[in-house]
Structure formats: structure tokens, C-alpha cells
Design a protein around this motif. Structure first.
Motif, short mmCIF file in Angstrom:
data_model
loop_
_atom_site.label_atom_id
_atom_site.label_comp_id
_atom_site.label_asym_id
_atom_site.label_seq_id
_atom_site.Cartn_x
_atom_site.Cartn_y
_atom_site.Cartn_z
N GLY A 1 0.75 -1.50 0.05
CA GLY A 1 0.31 -0.47 0.47
C GLY A 1 0.34 1.48 -0.08
O GLY A 1 0.38 2.15 -1.00
N LEU A 2 1.52 0.93 0.60
CA LEU A 2 2.56 2.29 0.88
C LEU A 2 3.44 2.70 -0.33
O LEU A 2 3.57 3.78 -1.03
CB LEU A 2 3.92 2.23 1.97
CG LEU A 2 3.39 1.89 3.41
CD1 LEU A 2 4.77 1.85 4.07
CD2 LEU A 2 3.14 3.72 3.95
N HIS A 3 3.87 1.77 -1.34
CA HIS A 3 4.14 1.25 -2.06
C HIS A 3 3.36 2.09 -3.20
O HIS A 3 4.78 2.74 -4.12
CB HIS A 3 4.82 -0.06 -2.93
CG HIS A 3 5.46 0.19 -4.22
ND1 HIS A 3 6.52 0.81 -5.13
CD2 HIS A 3 5.05 -0.85 -5.22
CE1 HIS A 3 6.74 -0.37 -6.10
NE2 HIS A 3 4.93 -0.86 -6.52
N LEU A 4 2.80 1.58 -3.41
CA LEU A 4 1.29 2.17 -4.78
C LEU A 4 0.70 3.56 -3.98
O LEU A 4 0.03 4.12 -5.79
CB LEU A 4 0.82 1.34 -4.53
CG LEU A 4 0.91 -0.17 -5.23
CD1 LEU A 4 -0.74 -1.34 -4.52
CD2 LEU A 4 0.90 -0.20 -6.39
N GLY A 5 1.27 4.21 -2.82
CA GLY A 5 0.94 5.81 -2.58
C GLY A 5 -0.56 5.93 -3.02
O GLY A 5 -1.15 6.51 -2.67
N LEU A 6 -0.63 4.30 -2.03
CA LEU A 6 -2.59 4.51 -1.83
C LEU A 6 -2.80 5.67 -0.74
O LEU A 6 -2.46 5.69 0.59
CB LEU A 6 -2.99 3.04 -1.63
CG LEU A 6 -2.72 1.88 -1.94
CD1 LEU A 6 -3.75 0.71 -2.21
CD2 LEU A 6 -3.28 2.85 -3.81
N GLU A 7 -4.04 6.46 -1.01
CA GLU A 7 -4.34 7.20 0.21
C GLU A 7 -5.67 6.10 0.89
O GLU A 7 -5.44 6.66 2.26
CB GLU A 7 -5.50 8.55 -0.13
CG GLU A 7 -4.87 8.80 -1.13
CD GLU A 7 -5.43 9.98 -1.77
OE1 GLU A 7 -6.77 10.53 -1.95
OE2 GLU A 7 -4.98 10.86 -2.35
N ALA B 1 -0.86 8.31 11.60
CA ALA B 1 -1.44 9.13 10.70
C ALA B 1 -1.74 8.15 9.15
O ALA B 1 -2.92 9.01 8.88
CB ALA B 1 -1.05 10.29 10.60
N HIS B 2 -0.96 7.25 8.97
CA HIS B 2 -0.82 7.23 7.36
C HIS B 2 -2.07 6.30 7.51
O HIS B 2 -2.45 5.21 8.25
CB HIS B 2 0.33 6.41 6.97
CG HIS B 2 0.96 5.88 5.88
ND1 HIS B 2 0.16 5.47 5.59
CD2 HIS B 2 1.55 6.63 4.98
CE1 HIS B 2 0.52 5.79 3.81
NE2 HIS B 2 1.62 6.76 3.85
N PRO B 3 -2.81 6.61 6.08
CA PRO B 3 -4.52 5.57 5.75
C PRO B 3 -3.78 4.13 6.23
O PRO B 3 -4.69 3.16 5.88
CB PRO B 3 -4.76 5.94 5.10
CG PRO B 3 -3.76 6.64 4.53
CD PRO B 3 -2.62 7.38 5.17
N CYS B 4 -2.35 3.48 5.46
CA CYS B 4 -2.49 2.16 5.63
C CYS B 4 -2.15 1.76 6.60
O CYS B 4 -1.56 0.53 5.98
CB CYS B 4 -1.39 2.30 4.22
SG CYS B 4 -2.37 2.75 2.07
N ILE B 5 -1.58 2.03 7.48
CA ILE B 5 -0.80 1.43 8.91
C ILE B 5 -1.90 1.60 9.99
O ILE B 5 -2.81 0.99 10.63
CB ILE B 5 -0.03 2.08 8.88
CG1 ILE B 5 1.06 1.73 7.86
CG2 ILE B 5 0.49 1.92 10.26
CD1 ILE B 5 2.70 3.04 7.96
N GLY B 6 -2.44 2.98 10.52
CA GLY B 6 -2.89 3.54 11.46
C GLY B 6 -2.34 2.92 13.09
O GLY B 6 -1.46 2.52 12.87
N LYS B 7 -3.31 3.57 13.84
CA LYS B 7 -2.47 3.65 15.02
C LYS B 7 -2.75 1.65 15.63
O LYS B 7 -1.84 1.44 16.80
CB LYS B 7 -4.30 3.70 15.85
CG LYS B 7 -5.77 3.63 16.43
CD LYS B 7 -5.95 4.73 17.31
CE LYS B 7 -7.72 4.60 16.85
NZ LYS B 7 -7.29 2.16 18.38
N ASP B 8 -3.65 0.93 15.46
CA ASP B 8 -3.96 -0.40 14.99
C ASP B 8 -2.65 -1.22 15.38
O ASP B 8 -2.14 -2.19 15.73
CB ASP B 8 -5.17 -1.03 15.16
CG ASP B 8 -5.99 -0.94 15.69
OD1 ASP B 8 -6.07 -0.50 16.95
OD2 ASP B 8 -6.86 -0.62 15.53
N ARG B 9 -1.40 -0.44 14.12
CA ARG B 9 -0.80 -1.26 13.45
C ARG B 9 0.54 -1.19 13.12
O ARG B 9 1.76 -1.04 12.87
CB ARG B 9 -0.70 -1.20 12.25
CG ARG B 9 -2.33 -2.25 11.80
CD ARG B 9 -3.18 -2.55 10.45
NE ARG B 9 -1.40 -2.52 9.44
CZ ARG B 9 -0.93 -4.24 9.33
NH1 ARG B 9 -1.49 -5.07 9.95
NH2 ARG B 9 0.10 -4.33 8.40
#
Length: 393
Positions: free
Chosen positions: A292-298, A332-340
Motif C-alpha cells: 500500500g505504501l509503495h502504491l501511494g494509496l490514500e 496517521a498513515h491511512p495504510c497503517i493506522g494506530k492499531d498497526r
């Protein structure tokens, strides 16, 4: 197993996506991740029973698969379709059942209570759909905890769900079955790895003697396998996952590498990689997050991630960028989040140790795993037990 891996969020009507072997989309293409994830806060997917004007019509048998791991509780309910299946409903919630397990050796009361609530919701879905056959498994947290069997008994007593604590070899085989159709047709073999919360499974598949024609039989090609007693939760608890420096990251990698030296056929696998087309295939939230980070997904989009190929250079660059992020940026990153956010770098350390031990040019990303493997195995077993159709004479 699979690590903080996959949280579920519906992106469309469940059942509108099919599992098509060999394609990027998978049976849970509408559930973003075990290991896929929809983004912070989105952890549950609900369906609504048909109203009086739209009575449910029987359309063949239903199958259900539940995977209770160290970090996640995940459920899939599906119906066979053509040579695979169509997903009708799914559920994923991060429960952190194994939180503190590495220090205490026991499942904590808070972790068990969180998990019971998630399992209660799964029980409700199972009652709604009434699957013909189901398999409900628990993995590393319940295997390792001194009170694991006691917790399983509580689940059956209070919820009526009979969970089965599977051994590590079964877990590895089911993961292979679930991901097998992403192995490149021209490959002589593959190394599949599943990074979980409390353990990580590796399976070396060797097709030089022939490749099984049915996905449900793919585990027969496992030449060697290993269950590492390390996962994202246990690594984070040992080394820390919030403030990760290059030095602490390398310490994590070295720790995992020490376990990889016990892999049977370690050198023969290296030789095969050098002489034949072989690739890695990874299933876990770590790998899908990197994708997800590689693809730059929002926001995480499963249909773009599952089946994606990443080159060595792309993985190096993405992992370096992730290591350079502060904890707050990861949250804050939408592909990660606080749980991860505190688990993704420990997962990357496990991934990196595997890559260094068996370097390949490409890695295929799988947003699928144990649940899909269970469903495929159940459906395949039923198809194999049916008598062949009689020809008219």
C-alpha cells in the motif's frame, strides 16, 4: 496467524467478488485487510438479513472459516462457485489476544474479554447464515498460553463455538492452500511466508517433480517448512515497536535470522533459487502494508494489493521510507493506522531476515491466507467425495 494483518471493511456488496485462481482479486476482494486493512477504525463488516419481501432462497451449501490468531479474529462465509467460491460475508477485528503472552505465558483477562466480544459477533453471523460445514481454528496464542485450552473451553461453554487449536504444520499447509493460486505458473517453486502475531510460518514448495492441478492439493508440494517462534507482537514486546532506530531494527533482523538457520534444506533452497525461477510470496499485514505504501494509496485498497508483484529495489525503497517515519506519522498513515503502527516495523524485520536469507528478484503480495485455505480445503474435500456423474447409455 497472520499478523495485525487484516482488518475488514466492506467496499461493495459481499458476494459481488469471486475468487478466481491466478488473478489478483481474491475471495475477499471486498474485505480490505489479515494483513489487508481498511484503515484506522474500520474493523467490522456487517450484512443485513433479507426482509419479508425478499425471502432467502437456498442456493447450495455454505461454508465458513474462522481464524483466531495472536492479533486478529477473522471469519469468512462463502458459497462454492465454479471452481472456487464466492464470499457472502466476512468479519475481522484486531483483538490482540496474545498481548503480554511472551512475558506472562498466559492470556490476560482483558485480552480474552476483547476476543470473546469479537467471537460473539462471529457466532451471530454463523447463526444468521447457518453454514453446511465450517472449521474454526485457533493458532499460536492459544497453542503457547498455559491457559489456552481453558480459554477454548470457555468459548464453547459461553458461545457454543468449538474452536480447534491447530498445530504449526497444519497452519502452514492451510496458508499454502489459501495462497497457492498466486504462485507464478512458470515457477519451479516458491517460498511462501506468513508473518503472524505470535509465530511466522515458512513453506518451500518445489514443483520440479510436477505441480498439483488442484489448489486444494498444493500442500503436497511442500518440500520443507518451518514455524518461527516469532511474530510481530512478540518481536515488538521484545525489542519495542514505537521508537525503532536502524540499530534496533538490525537487532530484530539478526534475532529472526538466528531462527532461520534451523530451516531444513536451507542451502538447497538457496541453490534452487540460483538455478531456477523461484519467487517469494508473502501473506501478512506487513507485506500488504508495504504494498500500500509503495502504491501511494490514500486508503488501503485490497484489489490493488492482492497479487501485486514488488521488485527487490521497490521493497528496499519502501522499507527504508517506513523506517524513516516517526511513530506519529505511522499512526496517521491511512495504510497503517494506530492499531498497526507499533507492529509494522517488527514485521518488516521478519520479512527482511527472510529476504536476506533467500534473496529473490521479486515478491508477490497476497492479501489472503488461512481462512481462504480452510474454505478451499472444505469445498475440495466435498467435491472429491461426490460420485462422478453417470453418463447416459
Amino acid at each position: 496467524m497472520t499478523d495485525p494483518d487484516r482488518s475488514a471493511a466492506a467496499e461493495g456488496l459481499i458476494g459481488s467478488e469471486r475468487h478466481r485462481p491466478g488473478q489478483g482479486a481474491s475471495p475477499v476482494a471486498t474485505t480490505a485487510k489479515t494483513g489487508g486493512h481498511p484503515g484506522p477504525g474500520a474493523t467490522e463488516q456487517r450484512t443485513h438479513p433479507p426482509g419479508p419481501s425478499h425471502p432467502r432462497r437456498p442456493r447450495g451449501p455454505l461454508y465458513a472459516a474462522l481464524d483466531l490468531g495472536t492479533n486478529n479474529c477473522r471469519l469468512l462465509i462463502a458459497r462454492p462457485h465454479e471452481q472456487s467460491f464466492r464470499v457472502l460475508d466476512g468479519f475481522t477485528r484486531i483483538v490482540r489476544l496474545g498481548e503480554g503472552l511472551s512475558a506472562s505465558g498466559r492470556l490476560s483477562d482483558a485480552a480474552m474479554d476483547r476476543t470473546m466480544e469479537a467471537l460473539r459477533l462471529c457466532r451471530n453471523k454463523l447463526r444468521e447464515h447457518e453454514p453446511t460445514r465450517m472449521r474454526l481454528i485457533a493458532t499460536e496464542a492459544c497453542r503457547a498460553a498455559s491457559n489456552g485450552e481453558e480459554f477454548i473451553a470457555r468459548v464453547e461453554r459461553e458461545l457454543g463455538l468449538a474452536l480447534e487449536i491447530v498445530d504449526r504444520q497444519t497452519e502452514a499447509s492451510l496458508a499454502v492452500t489459501g495462497c497457492a493460486d498466486l504462485i507464478e505458473e512458470s515457477s519451479a517453486g516458491a517460498l511462501m511466508f506468513d508473518i503472524g502475531g505470535g509465530s511466522s510460518e515458512l513453506a518451500w514448495l518445489d514443483f520440479r517433480g510436477g505441480r498439483p492441478k488442484r489448489q486444494g492439493r498444493m500442500a503436497a508440494s511442500i518440500r520443507s517448512w518451518q514455524s518461527l517462534p516469532v511474530g510481530v507482537v512478540s518481536i515488538a514486546e521484545k525489542f519495542g515497536g514505537v521508537d525503532v532506530t536502524h540499530e534496533s531494527f538490525e537487532a530484530m533482523v539478526a534475532f529472526v535470522a538466528s531462527h532461520l538457520r534451523q530451516f531444513r534444506g536451507r542451502e538447497k533452497l538457496r541453490q534452487m533459487i540460483a538455478e531456477h525461477p523461484v519467487h517469494l510470496i508473502g501473506t501478512s499485514g506487513t507485506v500488504t502494508t508495504l504494498a500500500g505504501l509503495h502504491l501511494g494509496l490514500e486508503r488501503y485498497e485490497r484489489q490493488k494489493v492482492d497479487g501485486l508483484w514488488m521488485s527487490k529495489v521497490e521493497i528496499d525503497a519502501t522499507m527504508s521510507a517506513l523506517l524513516g517515519m516517526s511513530f506519529d506519522r505511522r499512526v496517521a498513515h491511512p495504510c497503517i493506522g494506530k492499531d498497526r503502527a507499533d507492529l509494522v516495523l517488527p514485521g518488516c524485520a521478519i520479512f527482511e531476515a527472510i529476504r536476506r536469507e533467500w534473496p529473490t528478484d521479486r515478491v508477490r503480495v497476497a492479501d489472503r491466507g488461512l481462512r481462504e485455505g480452510i474454505l478451499i480445503s472444505l469445498i475440495d474435500a466435498d467435491r472429491g467425495s461426490r460420485p462422478a456423474p453417470q453418463r447416459n447409455r
